[in-house]
Design a protein around this motif. Structure first.
Motif, PDB file in Angstrom:
ATOM      1  N   ALA A 337      40.074  58.240  38.564  1.00 36.80           N
ATOM      2  CA  ALA A 337      40.690  57.441  37.499  1.00 36.80           C
ATOM      3  C   ALA A 337      40.369  58.052  36.143  1.00 36.80           C
ATOM      4  O   ALA A 337      39.233  58.449  35.876  1.00 36.80           O
ATOM      5  CB  ALA A 337      40.190  56.006  37.571  1.00 36.80           C
ATOM      6  N   ALA A 338      41.379  58.097  35.270  1.00 37.02           N
ATOM      7  CA  ALA A 338      41.215  58.743  33.958  1.00 37.02           C
ATOM      8  C   ALA A 338      41.121  57.749  32.816  1.00 37.02           C
ATOM      9  O   ALA A 338      40.550  58.054  31.773  1.00 37.02           O
ATOM     10  CB  ALA A 338      42.375  59.714  33.713  1.00 37.02           C
ATOM     11  N   THR A 339      41.691  56.559  32.995  1.00 39.99           N
ATOM     12  CA  THR A 339      41.693  55.573  31.917  1.00 39.99           C
ATOM     13  C   THR A 339      40.925  54.329  32.349  1.00 39.99           C
ATOM     14  O   THR A 339      40.656  54.126  33.539  1.00 39.99           O
ATOM     15  CB  THR A 339      43.131  55.172  31.542  1.00 39.99           C
ATOM     16  OG1 THR A 339      43.716  54.449  32.644  1.00 39.99           O
ATOM     17  CG2 THR A 339      43.974  56.400  31.232  1.00 39.99           C
ATOM     18  N   TRP A 340      40.596  53.497  31.341  1.00 41.73           N
ATOM     19  CA  TRP A 340      39.863  52.266  31.649  1.00 41.73           C
ATOM     20  C   TRP A 340      40.683  51.351  32.555  1.00 41.73           C
ATOM     21  O   TRP A 340      40.135  50.726  33.464  1.00 41.73           O
ATOM     22  CB  TRP A 340      39.498  51.543  30.364  1.00 41.73           C
ATOM     23  CG  TRP A 340      38.720  50.280  30.589  1.00 41.73           C
ATOM     24  CD1 TRP A 340      39.148  48.997  30.443  1.00 41.73           C
ATOM     25  CD2 TRP A 340      37.354  50.187  31.025  1.00 41.73           C
ATOM     26  NE1 TRP A 340      38.153  48.110  30.755  1.00 41.73           N
ATOM     27  CE2 TRP A 340      37.035  48.817  31.114  1.00 41.73           C
ATOM     28  CE3 TRP A 340      36.383  51.123  31.347  1.00 41.73           C
ATOM     29  CZ2 TRP A 340      35.785  48.368  31.515  1.00 41.73           C
ATOM     30  CZ3 TRP A 340      35.133  50.681  31.741  1.00 41.73           C
ATOM     31  CH2 TRP A 340      34.846  49.315  31.825  1.00 41.73           C
ATOM     32  N   ASN A 341      41.985  51.275  32.345  1.00 34.84           N
ATOM     33  CA  ASN A 341      42.833  50.421  33.184  1.00 34.84           C
ATOM     34  C   ASN A 341      42.874  50.928  34.624  1.00 34.84           C
ATOM     35  O   ASN A 341      42.887  50.132  35.565  1.00 34.84           O
ATOM     36  CB  ASN A 341      44.252  50.361  32.612  1.00 34.84           C
ATOM     37  CG  ASN A 341      44.334  49.508  31.362  1.00 34.84           C
ATOM     38  OD1 ASN A 341      43.492  48.641  31.135  1.00 34.84           O
ATOM     39  ND2 ASN A 341      45.347  49.753  30.536  1.00 34.84           N
ATOM     40  N   LEU A 345      41.675  48.862  37.892  1.00 34.79           N
ATOM     41  CA  LEU A 345      42.590  48.619  39.005  1.00 34.79           C
ATOM     42  C   LEU A 345      41.996  49.098  40.331  1.00 34.79           C
ATOM     43  O   LEU A 345      41.889  48.319  41.297  1.00 34.79           O
ATOM     44  CB  LEU A 345      43.922  49.325  38.754  1.00 34.79           C
ATOM     45  CG  LEU A 345      44.909  49.332  39.938  1.00 34.79           C
ATOM     46  CD1 LEU A 345      45.327  47.912  40.292  1.00 34.79           C
ATOM     47  CD2 LEU A 345      46.130  50.199  39.618  1.00 34.79           C
ATOM     48  N   TRP A 346      41.611  50.375  40.394  1.00 35.27           N
ATOM     49  CA  TRP A 346      41.135  50.928  41.663  1.00 35.27           C
ATOM     50  C   TRP A 346      39.755  50.398  42.017  1.00 35.27           C
ATOM     51  O   TRP A 346      39.429  50.240  43.191  1.00 35.27           O
ATOM     52  CB  TRP A 346      41.139  52.455  41.611  1.00 35.27           C
ATOM     53  CG  TRP A 346      42.512  53.013  41.396  1.00 35.27           C
ATOM     54  CD1 TRP A 346      42.945  53.775  40.352  1.00 35.27           C
ATOM     55  CD2 TRP A 346      43.652  52.818  42.239  1.00 35.27           C
ATOM     56  NE1 TRP A 346      44.278  54.074  40.478  1.00 35.27           N
ATOM     57  CE2 TRP A 346      44.740  53.493  41.640  1.00 35.27           C
ATOM     58  CE3 TRP A 346      43.874  52.138  43.441  1.00 35.27           C
ATOM     59  CZ2 TRP A 346      46.008  53.514  42.187  1.00 35.27           C
ATOM     60  CZ3 TRP A 346      45.148  52.152  43.989  1.00 35.27           C
ATOM     61  CH2 TRP A 346      46.193  52.832  43.375  1.00 35.27           C
ATOM     62  N   GLY A 347      38.965  50.079  40.999  1.00 34.25           N
ATOM     63  CA  GLY A 347      37.662  49.482  41.270  1.00 34.25           C
ATOM     64  C   GLY A 347      37.791  48.105  41.898  1.00 34.25           C
ATOM     65  O   GLY A 347      37.062  47.765  42.831  1.00 34.25           O
TER      66      GLY A 347
END
Length: 448
Positions: A337-341, A345-347
């Protein structure tokens, strides 16, 4: 109708929900203690100038205690009874958690964490065995997954307490709050009965009959017949030894469960014990990491409920394998993941499927063994899992030497989750809607 058959065919009612709530409180505090440690570790790293290896050891020593506690308590519960061991283990980890708040240095905290782990690891196989043996056959999977769902509530409480308490009042108070089980055990001892299946195996048929009658009356069901002469003449089985777990019809079951427990506990403790620290070391603030873990914890709750719905409809084996594979995919994407969103989401999806799989694993494990070995089998599987949990924090500590290693850590967890999913598909067997006594090695006519 036999005593155990009467118990398994009861309608699901208020008595079962009350027992579930009582045991779930202890289970939630188990999670809260584990969660508090993960939030305290970043604080202690700076306060006591601890190295990543020392931080990993704090997490691992508790899991060493869990492994020892799970193996011993499961074995003792099959010989001494579920109720005694449930109360004893709850008292141990409650007192030891309070002791963590009194720790004055790294070494003293290690001692208290071992004792906490011993009590926590000992409680789990006893609690899940007792709840399995009292749940109606038709709803057993749902009840165990819901019991495990209290883990999410405990972890959420840990996140909230840590968010509100640690920055303002210090890390010690968080541990003192976690000592509540030492008081709750008094209510548990007063209200929770001994397992009926255990009493029957010990030949205490009158006591077992009285408990089942009490449950029947509370549910508006006529009390069944007293034990018959055939019940009383039930032949005594030979004792179930550790060696039997690796012989005959139990060999494949034990291998399947030990691989499953090792891998799932490895992934869980490796991810969640280190997560706040991993996020901070990757450039996020401690407040951001706390907020993120709260969102991930909230995602666990629908994960449990989804598993609870599916486990008694499509079965243990396909539901568990699906949750493990989907968790593996989420873990891989989380690591990239590259962004906080994207992290959020994946977390959250990773948390959704990982904890749902835990609930399914707790349902599945006690269903694989007979009454005289159920707590032992569950305990030893749990002990194997705790070894995985013990190794995971140390492995992550050694692997994570910089932000560029974040994706590598989660690629490792992806591989582990895929392996244990394949293990379930190849070695697992379906246990949905099977009475617990059908797991016995042999059944004599008229056995209760």
């Amino acid at each position: 109708m036999r005593i155990t058959q009467r118990l398994g065919e009861l309608p699901l009612g208020s008595w079962h929900w009350r027992l579930l709530a009582i045991i779930a409180v202890g289970w939630a505090f188990d999670a809260m203690d584990t969660g508090i440690v993960s939030f305290v570790l970043p604080k202690l790293m700076g306060l006591w100038q601890l190295s990543p290896t020392q931080i990993g050891m704090i997490g691992s020593v508790g899991l060493i205690g869990m492994a020892v506690g799970a193996a011993l308590s499961g074995t003792l519960a099959d010989s001494m009874g579920r109720r005694k061991l449930l109360a004893a283990t709850m008292l141990i980890y409650g007192l030891a958690t309070g002791g963590c708040g009194l720790a004055w240095n790294y070494e003293s905290l290690l001692v208290f964490r071992f004792l906490v782990g011993f009590g926590l690891g000992g409680q789990v196989p006893v609690a899940v065995t007792l709840m399995s043996e009292y749940s109606p056959t038709k709803y057993r999977g749902r009840m165990i997954v819901l019991l495990e769902s209290s883990w999410a509530l405990g972890w959420l409480a840990a996140a909230v307490i840590s968010y509100l308490v640690i920055p303002q009042y210090g890390w010690q108070l968080a541990f003192f709050i976690g000592a509540f089980p030492a008081v709750w055990v008094l209510y548990v001892w007063k209200t929770v009965p001994e397992s009926v299946l255990y009493l029957v195996k010990k030949g205490k048929l009158a006591e077992a009959h009285a408990i089942v009658c009490e449950i029947e009356r509370s549910l508006g069901v006529p009390c069944g017949p007293a034990p018959t002469a055939a019940d009383r003449s039930e032949p005594v089985k030979s004792s179930f030894t550790f060696a039997k777990l690796f012989s005959g019809i139990y060999l494949k079951k034990t291998i399947c469960l030990w691989v499953l427990w090792f891998g799932l506990v490895f992934s869980y403790y490796g991810i969640f014990m280190w997560l706040p620290t991993l996020l901070v070391k990757s450039g996020h603030s401690m407040v951001q990491s706390f907020e993120f873990v709260i969102w991930m914890t909230l995602a666990q709750i629908p994960g449990y409920f989804t598993a609870a719905v599916l486990v008694d409809r499509i079965g243990r084996k396909p539901t568990l394998a699906a949750f493990l594979i989907l968790c593996a995919g989420a873990a891989y994407l989380f690591g990239h993941a590259a962004t906080w969103n994207e992290i959020l989401l994946w977390g959250c999806l990773m948390s959704f499927f990982n904890l749902g799989a835990w609930g399914l694993m707790y349902t599945y494990t006690p269903e694989m063994y007979p009454t005289e070995a159920r707590a032992s089998g569950t305990g030893w599987a749990g002990a194997c899992g705790r070894i995985g949990g013990m190794l995971a924090p140390m492995v992550v500590g050694m692997m994570f030497t910089g932000p560029d290693k974040f994706s590598l850590v989660f690629a490792m967890f992806t591989s582990v989750l895929i392996i244990i999913a394949l293990n379930v598909l190849v070695l697992g067997e379906e246990t949905m809607n099977k009475p617990l006594e059908d797991t016995a090695e042999e059944k004599a006519p008229g056995v209760a």
